[in-house]
Design a protein around this motif. Structure first.
Motif, short mmCIF file in Angstrom:
data_model
loop_
_atom_site.label_atom_id
_atom_site.label_comp_id
_atom_site.label_asym_id
_atom_site.label_seq_id
_atom_site.Cartn_x
_atom_site.Cartn_y
_atom_site.Cartn_z
N ASP A 1 10.19 11.05 -2.37
CA ASP A 1 9.59 12.38 -2.39
C ASP A 1 8.61 12.52 -3.56
OD1 ASP A 1 11.47 12.34 -4.42
OD2 ASP A 1 12.25 14.33 -4.01
N ALA A 2 8.50 11.49 -4.38
CA ALA A 2 7.59 11.53 -5.53
C ALA A 2 6.75 10.26 -5.61
CB ALA A 2 8.39 11.69 -6.82
N ARG A 3 5.46 10.44 -5.80
CA ARG A 3 4.53 9.31 -5.87
C ARG A 3 4.90 8.34 -6.98
NH1 ARG A 3 -0.32 7.88 -8.42
NH2 ARG A 3 -1.81 6.84 -7.03
N GLY B 1 8.34 18.46 8.53
CA GLY B 1 7.32 19.09 7.70
C GLY B 1 7.30 18.71 6.23
N LEU B 2 8.10 17.74 5.81
CA LEU B 2 8.10 17.30 4.40
C LEU B 2 6.94 16.34 4.16
CD1 LEU B 2 11.86 16.49 3.83
CD2 LEU B 2 10.63 18.54 3.11
N GLU B 3 6.34 16.43 2.97
CA GLU B 3 5.35 15.44 2.56
C GLU B 3 6.03 14.46 1.63
OE1 GLU B 3 1.72 16.98 1.02
OE2 GLU B 3 1.12 17.76 2.97
N LEU B 4 5.97 13.17 2.00
CA LEU B 4 6.65 12.11 1.26
C LEU B 4 5.66 11.00 0.94
CD1 LEU B 4 9.71 12.05 3.64
CD2 LEU B 4 9.67 13.04 1.36
N TRP B 5 6.09 10.07 0.09
CA TRP B 5 5.30 8.88 -0.25
C TRP B 5 6.01 7.66 0.30
CZ3 TRP B 5 0.52 9.06 -2.19
CH2 TRP B 5 0.10 10.27 -2.72
N TYR C 1 0.82 -1.21 0.00
CA TYR C 1 0.00 0.00 0.00
C TYR C 1 0.85 1.25 0.00
CZ TYR C 1 0.27 0.00 5.19
OH TYR C 1 0.68 0.00 6.50
N LEU C 2 0.34 2.23 -0.71
CA LEU C 2 1.02 3.50 -0.91
C LEU C 2 0.30 4.54 -0.07
CD1 LEU C 2 3.14 5.00 -2.63
CD2 LEU C 2 1.33 5.38 -4.30
N ARG C 3 1.08 5.34 0.62
CA ARG C 3 0.49 6.32 1.52
C ARG C 3 1.34 7.58 1.57
NH1 ARG C 3 -0.80 5.32 7.90
NH2 ARG C 3 -1.82 7.31 8.21
N LYS C 4 0.67 8.74 1.52
CA LYS C 4 1.37 10.00 1.71
C LYS C 4 1.60 10.16 3.21
CE LYS C 4 0.53 13.81 -0.70
NZ LYS C 4 -0.13 15.05 -1.18
N VAL C 5 2.83 10.51 3.57
CA VAL C 5 3.18 10.65 4.98
C VAL C 5 3.96 11.95 5.19
CG1 VAL C 5 3.25 8.17 5.46
CG2 VAL C 5 5.31 9.32 4.70
N SER C 6 3.93 12.40 6.41
CA SER C 6 4.72 13.57 6.80
C SER C 6 6.04 13.08 7.38
CB SER C 6 3.95 14.37 7.84
OG SER C 6 4.79 15.31 8.46
N SER C 7 7.10 13.81 7.13
CA SER C 7 8.39 13.41 7.70
C SER C 7 8.33 13.38 9.22
CB SER C 7 9.50 14.35 7.23
OG SER C 7 9.22 15.69 7.61
N ASP C 8 7.40 14.11 9.82
CA ASP C 8 7.25 14.12 11.27
C ASP C 8 6.74 12.78 11.79
OD1 ASP C 8 7.97 16.83 11.13
OD2 ASP C 8 5.87 17.45 10.98
N ASP C 9 6.04 12.01 10.97
CA ASP C 9 5.45 10.73 11.39
C ASP C 9 6.32 9.51 11.08
OD1 ASP C 9 3.18 12.14 12.18
OD2 ASP C 9 2.25 11.92 10.20
#
Length: 85
Positions: free
Chosen positions: A65-67, A47-51, A25-33
């Motif tokens: 960093d890219a879907r 604060g980065l948004e990653l896949w 499964y693919l999920r967008k995540v925050s670098s904080d998590d």
């Protein structure tokens, strides 16, 4: 699996291994998590948004960093991907 009264029953062990080696499964995540999900992860900017790509059992596979790169990683490993919202 066992069949009883026209229904299929799956044991908890069978359910735990469902999709293993074939589904991710693919999920967008925050670098904080990411700290708890990707053990051994080096320092990463907050604060980065990653896949993230995870195995069916929740084991992390890759981070991008890219879907499209995360999807390419799944394809390279012959995994069928599902998106988690």
């Amino acid at each position: 699996m066992t069949r009883t009264d026209e229904t299929l029953t799956m044991t908890s062990g069978e359910l735990a291994h469902l999709g293993e080696g074939s589904v991710a499964y693919l999920r967008k995540v925050s670098s904080d998590d990411l700290r708890g999900r990707f053990p051994g992860l080096d320092e990463i900017a907050p604060g980065l948004e990653l896949w993230a790509l995870f195995a069916a059992n929740g084991q992390p596979i890759l981070l991008s960093d890219a879907r499209d790169r995360a999807l390419a990683g799944a394809m390279e490993n012959d995994l069928t991907t599902v998106a988690i919202h």
